[in-house]
Design an enzyme around this catalytic site. Sequence first.
Site, short mmCIF file in Angstrom:
data_model
loop_
_atom_site.label_atom_id
_atom_site.label_comp_id
_atom_site.label_asym_id
_atom_site.label_seq_id
_atom_site.Cartn_x
_atom_site.Cartn_y
_atom_site.Cartn_z
N GLU A 128 0.85 -1.19 0.00
CA GLU A 128 0.00 0.00 0.00
C GLU A 128 0.89 1.24 0.00
O GLU A 128 1.83 1.33 0.79
CB GLU A 128 -0.90 0.03 1.24
CG GLU A 128 -1.92 1.15 1.17
CD GLU A 128 -2.88 1.16 2.37
OE1 GLU A 128 -3.75 2.03 2.41
OE2 GLU A 128 -2.73 0.30 3.27
N GLY A 268 3.20 2.27 10.53
CA GLY A 268 2.98 1.63 11.81
C GLY A 268 2.64 0.17 11.63
O GLY A 268 3.15 -0.69 12.35
N ALA A 269 1.77 -0.12 10.67
CA ALA A 269 1.35 -1.49 10.41
C ALA A 269 0.57 -1.50 9.11
O ALA A 269 0.20 -0.46 8.57
CB ALA A 269 0.50 -2.03 11.56
N MET A 270 0.31 -2.71 8.60
CA MET A 270 -0.40 -2.87 7.33
C MET A 270 -1.35 -4.05 7.43
O MET A 270 -0.97 -5.14 7.86
CB MET A 270 0.62 -3.07 6.20
CG MET A 270 -0.02 -3.27 4.84
SD MET A 270 -1.06 -1.87 4.38
CE MET A 270 -2.26 -2.68 3.32
N GLU A 271 -2.58 -3.83 6.98
CA GLU A 271 -3.68 -4.77 7.20
C GLU A 271 -3.83 -5.85 6.15
O GLU A 271 -4.93 -6.39 5.96
CB GLU A 271 -5.01 -3.99 7.29
CG GLU A 271 -5.52 -3.39 5.97
CD GLU A 271 -5.04 -2.00 5.66
OE1 GLU A 271 -5.62 -1.34 4.79
OE2 GLU A 271 -4.06 -1.56 6.31
N ASN A 272 -2.76 -6.22 5.45
CA ASN A 272 -2.85 -7.25 4.42
C ASN A 272 -3.75 -8.40 4.88
O ASN A 272 -3.64 -8.89 5.99
CB ASN A 272 -1.46 -7.83 4.14
CG ASN A 272 -0.40 -6.77 4.04
OD1 ASN A 272 -0.43 -5.91 3.19
ND2 ASN A 272 0.55 -6.82 4.98
N GLU A 305 -5.69 -2.55 12.75
CA GLU A 305 -5.40 -3.40 11.59
C GLU A 305 -6.35 -4.59 11.52
O GLU A 305 -6.75 -4.99 10.42
CB GLU A 305 -3.95 -3.87 11.64
CG GLU A 305 -2.91 -2.76 11.73
CD GLU A 305 -3.08 -1.67 10.68
OE1 GLU A 305 -3.54 -1.96 9.56
OE2 GLU A 305 -2.74 -0.51 10.99
N HIS A 308 -9.67 -3.55 10.05
CA HIS A 308 -9.62 -3.37 8.60
C HIS A 308 -10.13 -4.61 7.85
O HIS A 308 -10.46 -4.51 6.67
CB HIS A 308 -8.18 -3.10 8.15
CG HIS A 308 -7.84 -1.64 8.03
ND1 HIS A 308 -8.63 -0.73 7.37
CD2 HIS A 308 -6.76 -0.94 8.48
CE1 HIS A 308 -8.07 0.45 7.41
NE2 HIS A 308 -6.93 0.36 8.08
N GLU A 327 -9.67 4.26 6.12
CA GLU A 327 -8.82 4.70 7.24
C GLU A 327 -9.59 5.50 8.29
O GLU A 327 -9.53 5.22 9.47
CB GLU A 327 -7.63 5.50 6.72
CG GLU A 327 -6.67 4.68 5.86
CD GLU A 327 -6.06 3.49 6.58
OE1 GLU A 327 -6.24 3.36 7.82
OE2 GLU A 327 -5.43 2.66 5.90
#
Length: 882
Positions: A128, A268-272, A305, A308, A327
């Site tokens: 992203e 910070g983080a990614m919601e894959n 996350e 999401h 978001e």
Amino acid sequence: MRTDTGQVIHLADYRPTDFVLERVDLTFELDPTETKVEARLIFHRRPGADPAAPIVLDGDELTLSGLLLDQVELDPSRYDATAESLTVRDLPESAPFELTITTVINPEANTQLMGLYRTGGIYCTQCEAEGFRRITYFPDRPDVLAPFTVNIIADKDANPLLLSNGNFLGGAGYGPGKHFAAWFDPHPKPSYLFALVAGDLGVVEDTFTTMSGREVVLKIYVEHGKEPRAAYAMDALKRSMKWDEERFGREYDLDIFMIVAVSDFNMGAMENKGLNVFNDKYVLADPELATDADYANIETIIAHEYFHNWTGNRITCRDWFQLCLKEGLTVYRDHEFSSDQRSRPVKRIAEVRHLKSEQFPEDGGPLAHPVRPTTYREINNFYTTTVYEKGSEVTRMIATLLGKDGFKKGMDLYFDRHDGQAVTIEDFVKCFEDTSGRDLTQFSLWYHQAGTPLVTASGSYDAAAGSFTLSLEQMTPATPGQPSKEPMHIPLSLALFGENGGKLEPSSVDGAEYAGEVLHLTGRTQTVVFHGIGSRPVVSINRSFSAPINLHFDQSPADLAHLARHETDHFARWQALTDLALPNLLKAARDAREGKPVVCEATFVETLIAAAADDSLEPAFRAQALALPSESDIARELGGNNDPDAIHAGRQAILKQIADAGKDVFAGLYAAMTTSGDFSPDAKSAGLRALRNTALTYLSHAEQTPARAKAAFDAANNMTDLSHALTILAHRFPDSAETSEALAGFRDRFAENALVIDKWFAIQAGIPGAKTLERVRTLMDDPLFKRTNPNRMRSLVGTFAFANPTGFGRADGEGYRFLARQILDIDERNPQLAARILTSMRSWRSLEPARAELARAALTEIEQAAALSTDVRDIVERTLKG
């Protein structure tokens, strides 16, 4: 690195793709410098699309090494391949076809940390917003959704873990020294949600039983030896899953949910989908190494996350202009979760502090943009506080307008109607209109108009008529590209209080809709009359910060003190104390600049100390009440011609006067607010520590000696107390022997722990005063400083630029020049990080003229550099132009 000027993308130009993607099969043969990626993509032409249109796929620094159409090598005359795109012509008009695309990429050299990169022996992805195009040629946009099958082949010893999205299909050996793993995600997703992680990591495992009785496997992967430090993250994950079922009826939908913590990460983080990748600072915690704030951040970001999965993954954005739809909505959800887990009023105060310190300046400066922008040049630059925090506030206002049940009905319809789709803000709002019957056309201006509305209020009481008249006027200032604004629909939570502190309930209200203590301001001006009011009321407006506005309402110190003692909404109590503080702080800054004595108003000091001593108030609230508006808050309220040194001096003088007047109260709090037994990060214990440490801060001003802070540092048995004492020593007594000893001892004790050493760098970067720049330069030569690590750069350079007005804004301009050179250096490796740190310059025009000119010169130096990334060029040009 892309160094073009960047094409401007317009919302009005959106149209669907000519081709529908049916399926994605990916095969990775991992190698540190030569990873082979084979992408098999099945398409069909969209009905109604031009039958002769070619397919155009996105790339970023790619080299094509193979291309097949339906398993037959394609003649070069039928395609054009560049680093940025792949165009294929003469494709079937209606029948599905398969493109097999082979690229070879170098994860080890990918310092941008976008796409597939390798750091610390771990392969990791960040896709992203547009990172997937750095892996293979692809229709890299959020409205292209398909199920993914992923095969990963790698050296078995170096990479025992081979992870991707979805459910695990199986794995086995694959020739000498290698193995493979296969994953399948049945839920169609856009490429930005793709994830791959490979390497050697430890794991913490647990399970969660969903509300329908399915057992989900939970795994958190961390560096070996750090598994115990992931226990709180696992607990937060399970609480998040349960809360989302209970509050929103959302159940997890795969057999496994995984989190991987890495140290080199831009976000910070990614919601894959099913495989979240986290910056390890938001996963790892234990009492010795993590503060209460760290625990709270882990809880919030783990929840964000996970949430999401539905608001962002199952339902995603049609295009990047709709970014706030995932978001802002998900921030609202994580705020609600944290409020339910902890203290709702204290959480709300923290949210509004952050909004005002970060988003309000963005809204009032050259980088202002609507919650749903209409143009962008570099989408990475729109992951802003406006999209996240203001987007959350807009969602909160919908909940305020419709009430808890009405909001829940709208969300239920949204989930049911749009599951598996890529949607727009209009789709979202329509769900609430359909369930409530309310026209939200005017309210939707919150998505389309930039800027923070100013609401001006005045009131008068008619004793003979027993009525109170409230006059309201709203104005939203001009912002870049939007010189004039329409009136907004502003929900103002409002209550009237009598002389005895009780609420006054009007018999009727004329001039505005008023229901459930919410007044609806919809006109540019409105006059509202409250009937049946038996005595002059004290008015509380925008309780719980029901709308993200600036409010100008002249109230006497006596009225504000009345609210600070009697308001039943504790956020509004805190706001009254803040409204008492700000005039004193603004006057102090002006007086300090003119060399006048700084004198604090007695009513404010007395009211604040009374709140500090009020045992009926929870300690966490009292800590927030005692935390005066920051120097950046004061600068924002002053509006312009700001002198950071005068603001700092004035605020310090006010702190000293409060400390002297309340010394006995603060000494009592410091002694009483202790926790017994082992460290616990629960909200009650954290509140006790917060109030005790706030008292310690005031005592350092009253006593003017480092002795008490040094004793607190030596006695501390947890990181919250230890780092707070070190901050007092460094910021209040930077040249003392006690501070030098404490800083050296802290470094020696925690040298092997990167996250704690980040705190050590950040504390020193925040030391007020002109001498800090030389300290920062010296720290950049410390063996523990790592320029390639985003956390380390943010802790030192970022903290200095964002959180040290007097050090960064020194009168000779050296702080600005220093940042300019750092931005150019960072940009060569990591444009996204460089652009984000550069936003620290967004308020340069509000400085006094000499500093403003020096800041402009530093920005111009960046703008005129020979090779700038699109990310940095976009920010610097908008910052100079605005």
